[in-house]
Design an enzyme around this catalytic site. Structure first.
Site, PDB file in Angstrom:
ATOM      1  N   GLY A  28      -7.945  -9.504   0.693  1.00 55.07           N
ATOM      2  CA  GLY A  28      -6.727  -9.878   1.410  1.00 55.07           C
ATOM      3  C   GLY A  28      -6.270 -11.310   1.167  1.00 55.07           C
ATOM      4  N   GLY A  77     -12.206  -4.916   1.941  1.00 51.98           N
ATOM      5  CA  GLY A  77     -13.642  -4.652   2.050  1.00 51.98           C
ATOM      6  C   GLY A  77     -14.191  -3.821   0.901  1.00 51.98           C
ATOM      7  NE  ARG A 134      -4.337  -1.679   1.711  1.00 49.91           N
ATOM      8  CZ  ARG A 134      -5.311  -1.957   2.569  1.00 49.91           C
ATOM      9  NH1 ARG A 134      -5.216  -1.556   3.825  1.00 49.91           N
ATOM     10  NH2 ARG A 134      -6.380  -2.620   2.179  1.00 49.91           N
ATOM     11  CE  LYS A 159     -19.053 -18.461   9.256  1.00 49.81           C
ATOM     12  NZ  LYS A 159     -19.358 -17.677  10.459  1.00 49.81           N
TER      13      LYS A 159
HETATM   14  C1  3PG Z   1      -8.636  -2.029   4.815  1.00 47.35           C
HETATM   15  O1  3PG Z   1      -7.602  -2.410   5.361  1.00 47.35           O
HETATM   16  O2  3PG Z   1      -9.417  -2.800   4.232  1.00 47.35           O
HETATM   17  C2  3PG Z   1      -8.921  -0.566   4.760  1.00 47.35           C
HETATM   18  O3  3PG Z   1      -7.822   0.150   5.195  1.00 47.35           O
HETATM   19  C3  3PG Z   1     -10.149  -0.218   5.558  1.00 47.35           C
HETATM   20  O4  3PG Z   1      -9.962  -0.479   6.919  1.00 47.35           O
HETATM   21  P1  3PG Z   1     -11.206  -0.611   7.885  1.00 47.35           P
HETATM   22  O5  3PG Z   1     -11.870  -1.928   7.536  1.00 47.35           O
HETATM   23  O6  3PG Z   1     -10.658  -0.601   9.290  1.00 47.35           O
HETATM   24  O7  3PG Z   1     -12.139   0.538   7.601  1.00 47.35           O
END
Ligand code: 3PG
Ligand code: MG
Length: 396
Positions: free
Chosen positions: A354, A377, A36, A197
Site C-alpha cells: 500500500g 499483505g 482494484r 519496523k
Molecule cells: C487487502 O486489502 O490487502 C486485501 O483485500 C486483504 O484484506 P484483509 O487484510 O482484510 O484480509
C-alpha cells in the site's frame, strides 16, 4: 507451479464465480480509488465476451462475520458498471435465496455482484458448508484476487476444490510478474525494503538476502540496523530489542553475497511536520532529540548507483516519511530514477504494498514501472517466500 487460466476455460453459457478483491478505499459510501476495480475488468470482459454469466464475489473490510451496513459492497456496483460499460446487478447476500435469485436471473454476458462475503462467519473460517453454498452458485470458479490469496478463506481456498478452478487475468498477471522479479529474474537483482519496523519484515528480509545482489534498507527499520552496528540514532524510531536480529540478517547477507546498502547520511528534524526545520547530517552527528525522517543525498546516490547496475528491482516500502514533505525527497528521487531506467529498457521494476504504491503515485511514476502489484499483505507474504493458500489451491 502450474495453474489453469481463462484460456483453458469453456465458460460460454456457464455461471462463473469470480473471486475479485473489491476491498477498495471508500469514503462516505463512495469509492475513492478504483485501481482494484480496474484490475478486475479484463477478466470480466473476457468472460462476458465468451457469453458467460459472471457472478462476482468479494470481501470488503473486516465485518467479522456480522452484517455491517457501512461495509456493504453495494457502492462498488455503479463505478464498476461504468468501467465495463454494462449493468452490474447487485444481490443483498452472497449465499442463500437472494443470491440464487440474482444468479438465476442472469443471461449470457450479464454480471452480478454479490454482497460482502465476510458478512458470513463461514468465509474467514473456510467453513466447508459455506464454501459449498457458494459453489452452488457457479459452474466454474475463477480467482482473480491475488491480493487476498494469502487468506485461506472459503472463497479463496475451500471453493477452489469444489469447482473447476482457474486463475483470472489479474491473478495471472501478478503471478507472472512476480515470478519474473524474484523466481527467475535477470541479475543483478536489487531490493528496496523500507517501512517502520524490522519486526514486521523479518521473514521478508531473511528470504531476500538469499536472493538479491543488492538490498537497500530505508525507512525507520534502517535505524535499527545502524543502531545494531553501534551508531547513535538520537530520538529516531528504533527497535533496540531487534538489534541482535538485525545483525544476524547482515551476517546472512554477507555470507550470501548480498550487498546491503544502509544510510550513510540522513535528514533529521525534531518534529514530524510539513516543512519542519530539518538538517542533513552524517551518521554519528545526530543530536539526542533529533529523529531521522529521510535518507540524505549520499545515501540516495548509493541507491541510485546500485539501481543503475541492477537489471531487476523489487521494491517494498518507502525510504523516508514520504507523506510529509520535505522528507519525501529520497523516495521520490529513487522512484523517478527507477522509472527512467525502465523507460530506457535497462531495468525491470516491480513494486507492491500500500505505502509503496502511494509513494510511486505521488512521485508520478507508478505507470512507468514494469508492474505494480495491487496487493498489500499478499505481496509481503509472497516476498517472504511463502506459498499463498489461494494460489496453491489453483495449482494443478
Ligand atoms: C487487502 O486489502 O490487502 C486485501 O483485500 C486483504 O484484506 P484483509 O487484510 O482484510 O484480509
Ligand atoms: Mg487490508
Amino acid at each position: 507451479m502450474g495453474f489453469r487460466t481463462l484460456d483453458d476455460a469453456a465458460p460460454t453459457g456457464k455461471r462463473v464465480l469470480v473471486r475479485t478483491d473489491f476491498n477498495v478505499p471508500m469514503e462516505d459510501g463512495r469509492v475513492t480509488d478504483d485501481t482494484r476495480l480496474k484490475a478486475a475488468v479484463p477478466t470480466i470482459q473476457d468472460l462476458r465476451k465468451a457469453g458467460a454469466r459472471v457472478v462476482l464475489i468479494s470481501h470488503f473490510d473486516r465485518p467479522k462475520g456480522q452484517r455491517v451496513p457501512s461495509m456493504s459492497l453495494r457502492p462498488v456496483a455503479e463505478p464498476l458498471s461504468r468501467l465495463i460499460g454494462a449493468p452490474v446487478a447487485f444481490a443483498d447476500d452472497c449465499v442463500g435465496p437472494a443470491a440464487k435469485a440474482a444468479v438465476d436471473a442472469l443471461k449470457d454476458g450479464d454480471v452480478v455482484l454479490l454482497e460482502n462475503l465476510r458478512f458470513h462467519p463461514g468465509e474467514e473460517k473456510n467453513d466447508p458448508a459455506f464454501a459449498k453454498a457458494l459453489a452452488e452458485l457457479g459452474d466454474l470458479y475463477v480467482n482473480d484476487a491475488f491480493s487476498a490469496a494469502h487468506r485461506a478463506h472459503a472463497s479463496t481456498e475451500g471453493i477452489a476444490h469444489l469447482l473447476p478452478a482457474y486463475a483470472g487475468r489479474s491473478m495471472q498477471n501478478e503471478l507472472e510478474h512476480l515470478e519474473r522479479a524474484l523466481g527467475t529474474p535477470e541479475r543483478p537483482v536489487m531490493g528496496i525494503v523500507g517501512g517502520a519496523k524490522v519486526s514486521t519484515k523479518l521473514d521478508l528480509l531473511e528470504n531476500l538476502v538469499g536472493k538479491l545482489q543488492y538490498l537497500a534498507i530505508g525507512g525507520g527499520m534502517a535505524n535499527t540496523f545502524r543502531f545494531a552496528q553501534g551508531y547513535d540514532v538520537g530520538a529516531s524510531l528504533c527497535e533496540k530489542e531487534m538489534a541482535g536480529t538485525a545483525k544476524e540478517i547482515l551476517d546472512k547477507a554477507e555470507a550470501a553475497g548480498c550487498q546491503v546498502l544502509l544510510p550513510t547520511d540522513v535528514v533529521v528534524a525534531t518534529d514530524l511536520k510539513s516543512y519542519a526545520p530539518s538538517r542533513t547530517v552524517e551518521l554519528g552527528q545526530i543530536g539526542p532529540d533529533e529523529k531521522i525522517f529521510d535518507v540524505g543525498p549520499g545515501s540516495l546516490q548509493q541507491v541510485l548507483d546500485a539501481m543503475s547496475e541492477a537489471r531487476t528491482l523489487i521494491w517494498n516500502g518507502p525510504l523516508g516519511v514520504f507523506e510529509v514533505p520535505p522528507f519525501d525527497r529520497g523516495t521520490v528521487a529513487a522512484a523517478r530514477h527507477a522509472a527512467e531506467l525502465v523507460k530506457s529498457g535497462r531495468l525491470i521494476a516491480v513494486a507492491g504494498g500500500g505505502d509503496t504504491v502511494a509513494a510511486l503515485n505521488m512521485a508520478g511514476v507508478a505507470q512507468d514501472f514494469t508492474f505494480v502489484s495491487t496487493a498489500g499483505g499478499a505481496f509481503l507474504e509472497w516476498m517472504e517466500g511463502r506459498i499463498l493458500p489461494g494460489v496453491a489451491a489453483l495449482s494443478i
